[in-house]
Design an enzyme around this catalytic site. Structure first.
Site, mmCIF file in Angstrom:
data_model
loop_
_atom_site.group_PDB
_atom_site.id
_atom_site.type_symbol
_atom_site.label_atom_id
_atom_site.label_comp_id
_atom_site.label_asym_id
_atom_site.label_seq_id
_atom_site.Cartn_x
_atom_site.Cartn_y
_atom_site.Cartn_z
ATOM 1 N N THR A 1 0.851 -1.186 0.000
ATOM 2 C CA THR A 1 0.000 0.000 0.000
ATOM 3 C C THR A 1 0.889 1.238 0.000
ATOM 4 O OG1 THR A 1 -1.926 1.030 1.046
ATOM 5 C CG2 THR A 1 -0.341 -0.017 2.529
ATOM 6 N N LYS B 1 3.311 1.051 -3.710
ATOM 7 C CA LYS B 1 2.677 0.371 -4.854
ATOM 8 C C LYS B 1 3.429 0.573 -6.164
ATOM 9 C CE LYS B 1 -2.218 0.259 -3.642
ATOM 10 N NZ LYS B 1 -3.535 0.702 -4.111
ATOM 11 N N ASP C 1 -6.922 -4.013 -8.029
ATOM 12 C CA ASP C 1 -7.837 -2.885 -7.791
ATOM 13 C C ASP C 1 -8.866 -2.723 -8.916
ATOM 14 O OD1 ASP C 1 -6.810 -2.086 -5.349
ATOM 15 O OD2 ASP C 1 -5.412 -0.644 -6.231
ATOM 16 N N ALA D 1 -5.354 10.918 -10.076
ATOM 17 C CA ALA D 1 -4.435 10.300 -11.049
ATOM 18 C C ALA D 1 -3.329 9.522 -10.340
ATOM 19 C CB ALA D 1 -3.840 11.369 -11.957
ATOM 20 N N GLY D 2 -3.606 9.042 -9.104
ATOM 21 C CA GLY D 2 -2.643 8.204 -8.384
ATOM 22 C C GLY D 2 -2.764 6.753 -8.846
ATOM 23 N N GLY D 3 -2.161 5.843 -8.059
ATOM 24 C CA GLY D 3 -2.144 4.423 -8.440
ATOM 25 C C GLY D 3 -3.539 3.841 -8.577
#
Ligand code: ATR
Length: 283
Positions: free
Chosen positions: A71, A75, A111, A137-139
């Site tokens: 996490t 990641k 995810d 716009a993250g993982g």
């Protein structure tokens, strides 16, 4: 956890690697499942300082973990240290599950699949042909956006505070992915008539997201907020008033957990079963 955990020399060890991990539901979720299915294994949360990111893969091998979840903030950072990554992980640019077979590390991203399974289970619109907006716009946003593209969404727009990051994510996904800023005007034009909005921004973005108007969405649209831990996620009441179906992130968490559990143990488990455990843990 209701049952007593017995750990022996042959107990397999799994873990969560992140910073922070204190509030994670994962240890109680996995340990409950191990006990329920009679699997001799234990799951621990490991708070690893970000400055040690380069040593994470070596630690997994050295300490003989069978599998770990990654996490924030690992990641993306651990990816180059793995022996291989699935296509879903490469497209998402992030790994949330790592399995180790005789020291060979494989990275997965569950995810996106967890998102699409939970949307279907909770009666959301079909992704195929839908117009969709991803906030952030993250993982997690990249995993969701790449799944929307792969599953045939007709139009995907990524809106992010840092517009250059939205652009980079959109361009990495290829196809016709649009991008813009996380502004009221940006939201109104991207979301007008859309069937799906997924809020993948993190907690501090709450007030900005709360300014958006979900009534511009199509009739029967769905709004998914992946921040399952938030007591009052933004726009929940406004969505209900506008007849937009609001999905908290528990379904996505449950399904990505079910997929991870199967990768870890080979043992299938339903999203519904995990959801029950998670809800009990949240009470
Ligand atoms: P993850 O990998 O878990 O998805 P992340 O990479 O930390 O998490 O991404 C967090 C997202 O929330 C990003 O899109 C971030 O926007 P920036 O790319 O501009 O940083 C967004 N976010 C975080 N705090 C925000 C805030 N106060 N206002 C708006 N957006 C915010």
């Amino acid at each position: 956890m209701s049952s007593t955990l017995t750990v022996t020399g042959s107990t397999r060890v799994y873990g969560l690697i992140g910073h922070p991990v204190r509030h994670s539901l994962s240890p109680s979720m996995y340990n409950t499942l191990f006990a329920r299915f009679g699997i001799d294994a234990v799951y621990v949360a490991l708070d690893v300082h970000p400055e040690n990111a380069d040593q994470v893969a070596d630690a997994i091998r050295t300490l003989d973990f069978v599998g770990v979840n990654l996490t924030v903030p690992f990641k993306e950072r651990v990816m180059p240290q793995l022996d291989r990554c699935t296509q879903a992980a490469v497209e998402a640019g992030a790994v949330n599950v790592v399995t180790s077979v005789q020291g060979t590390l494989t990275g997965y991203n569950t995810d996106g699949e967890g998102f699409s399974r939970s949307l279907a289970e909770e009666g959301g619109p079909s992704i195929d042909g839908a117009s969709a907006v991803v906030l952030g716009a993250g993982g997690a946003a990249r995993a969701v956006a790449s799944t929307l593209v792969d599953r045939g969404a007709a139009r995907v727009t990524i809106l992010n505070r840092t517009v250059s990051r939205a652009q980079a994510t959109a361009e990495a996904l290829g196809g016709d992915v649009a991008w813009g800023g996380l502004t009221v005007d940006g939201f109104d034009s991207a979301a007008r008539g859309a069937q799906i909005v997924v809020n993948c921004t993190s907690g501090p973005a709450r007030d900005r997201v709360a300014c958006f108007d979900p009534s511009v969405l199509a009739a029967g649209a769905s709004w998914v907020d992946i921040n399952y831990w938030m007591e009052n996620p933004p726009l929940q009441a406004e969505c209900q008033a506008a007849s937009v179906r609001f999905h908290d992130g528990i379904g996505m968490l449950a399904h990505q957990g079910a997929l991870a559990f199967e990768l870890f143990t080979g043992h299938p488990v339903s999203g519904a079963e995990i959801r029950q455990i998670l809800i009990a843990g949240l009470r």
